[in-house]
Design a protein around this motif. Structure first.
Motif, PDB file in Angstrom:
ATOM      1  N   SER A 131      -0.083  -2.250  -7.879  1.00  0.00           N
ATOM      2  CA  SER A 131       0.652  -2.324  -9.149  1.00  0.00           C
ATOM      3  C   SER A 131       1.925  -3.153  -9.008  1.00  0.00           C
ATOM      4  O   SER A 131       2.613  -3.098  -7.982  1.00  0.00           O
ATOM      5  N   TYR A 161       3.305  -4.722 -16.946  1.00  0.00           N
ATOM      6  CA  TYR A 161       2.663  -4.078 -15.807  1.00  0.00           C
ATOM      7  C   TYR A 161       1.350  -4.772 -15.483  1.00  0.00           C
ATOM      8  O   TYR A 161       0.544  -5.061 -16.376  1.00  0.00           O
ATOM      9  N   GLN A 194      -2.061  -4.443 -12.883  1.00  0.00           N
ATOM     10  CA  GLN A 194      -2.861  -3.754 -11.864  1.00  0.00           C
ATOM     11  C   GLN A 194      -3.741  -4.835 -11.255  1.00  0.00           C
ATOM     12  O   GLN A 194      -4.653  -5.358 -11.907  1.00  0.00           O
ATOM     13  N   SER A 231       6.919  -2.958  -7.064  1.00  0.00           N
ATOM     14  CA  SER A 231       5.505  -2.786  -6.775  1.00  0.00           C
ATOM     15  C   SER A 231       5.255  -1.376  -6.273  1.00  0.00           C
ATOM     16  O   SER A 231       6.159  -0.702  -5.774  1.00  0.00           O
ATOM     17  N   ALA A 238      -2.404   2.761  -8.546  1.00  0.00           N
ATOM     18  CA  ALA A 238      -2.465   2.289  -9.922  1.00  0.00           C
ATOM     19  C   ALA A 238      -1.569   3.148 -10.802  1.00  0.00           C
ATOM     20  O   ALA A 238      -1.360   4.325 -10.521  1.00  0.00           O
ATOM     21  N   SER A 255       2.001   4.161 -13.113  1.00  0.00           N
ATOM     22  CA  SER A 255       3.440   4.243 -12.838  1.00  0.00           C
ATOM     23  C   SER A 255       3.847   5.586 -12.253  1.00  0.00           C
ATOM     24  O   SER A 255       5.031   5.897 -12.188  1.00  0.00           O
ATOM     25  N   GLN A 278       7.904   3.430  -6.929  1.00  0.00           N
ATOM     26  CA  GLN A 278       8.006   1.993  -7.127  1.00  0.00           C
ATOM     27  C   GLN A 278       9.112   1.452  -6.220  1.00  0.00           C
ATOM     28  O   GLN A 278      10.215   2.001  -6.170  1.00  0.00           O
TER      29      GLN A 278
END
Lengths: 113, 115
Positions: free
Chosen positions: B31, B48, B50, B94, B98, B100, B104
């Motif tokens: 992601s 966003y 994927q 990132s 997959a 949120s 991150q």
């Protein structure tokens, strides 16, 4: 009403005391909650995440989540000058079928030596 | 290992110019997210990916903003005909999985100033 709300501060805490940072969120369905620390001019770095109601402790940091009250907090024990930063609360919020990490405006914390 | 990198770190553009901001995510991260952070505010979601698929672009403020990640690794955020209100720090993040819900990892950001 903003989706994620924080008191912007500044919050001043004496060195060695407990700093308490609070955050409320609007989406009752949110499942993931994060606290990021951001030093001035730097990018956010994750310090805690919590998914379940209750407390989660990691060293001097404790995250507390109350989904019924839609409230998440961060406690910093034995505050150090290096803890002085902006603390961002982030919540995964569902928008029209897509989850987005939604940030509050941040609380600026100053630890006074 | 290397973290998320972004370039350039600073960009000054005259109003009306086009700019391109690059993000190199952590290798293997599925992601990739772009955020815009104005002074004194928290990051605001822009888009966003994927892998190479752009699954959500609802945060892009206008059709002057365009993002791509053609091979599922490096991503570019392009802003056409820049305006003064585009001045902000653009952050790339990132994550391994997959969606949120995972941690991150943020890059250092690109500070864009539009004169």
């Amino acid at each position: 009403q903003k989706e994620v709300e924080q008191n912007s501060g500044p919050l001043s805490v004496p060195e060695g005391a407990i700093a308490s940072l609070n955050c409320t969120y609007s989406d009752r369905g949110s499942q993931s909650f994060f606290w990021y620390r951001q030093y001035s001019g730097k990018s956010p770095e994750l310090i805690m995440f919590i998914y379940s109601n209750g407390d989660k402790e990691d060293g001097r940091f404790t995250a507390q989540l109350n989904k019924a009250s839609q409230y998440v907090s961060l406690l910093i024990r034995d505050s150090q000058p290096s803890d002085s930063a902006t603390y961002l609360c982030a919540v995964n919020i569902l928008y029209f079928g897509n989850e987005k990490l939604t940030f509050g405006t941040g609380t600026r914390l100053t630890i006074i030596p | 290992g290397a973290g998320v990198s972004q370039s350039p770190r600073y960009k000054v553009a005259k109003r009306g110019q086009d700019v391109a901001l690059r993000c190199d995510p952590i290798s293997g991260h599925v992601s990739l997210f772009w955020y815009q952070q104005a002074l004194g505010q928290g990051p605001e979601f822009l888009t966003y990916f994927q892998n190479e698929a752009q699954l959500d672009k609802s945060g892009l403020p206008s059709d002057r903003f365009f993002a791509e990640r053609p091979e599922g690794s490096v991503s570019t955020l392009k802003i056409q005909r820049t305006q003064q209100e585009d001045s902000a720090v653009y952050l790339c993040a990132s994550s391994l999985g997959a969606g949120s819900g995972d941690e991150q990892f943020f890059g250092p950001g690109t500070r864009l100033t539009v004169l």
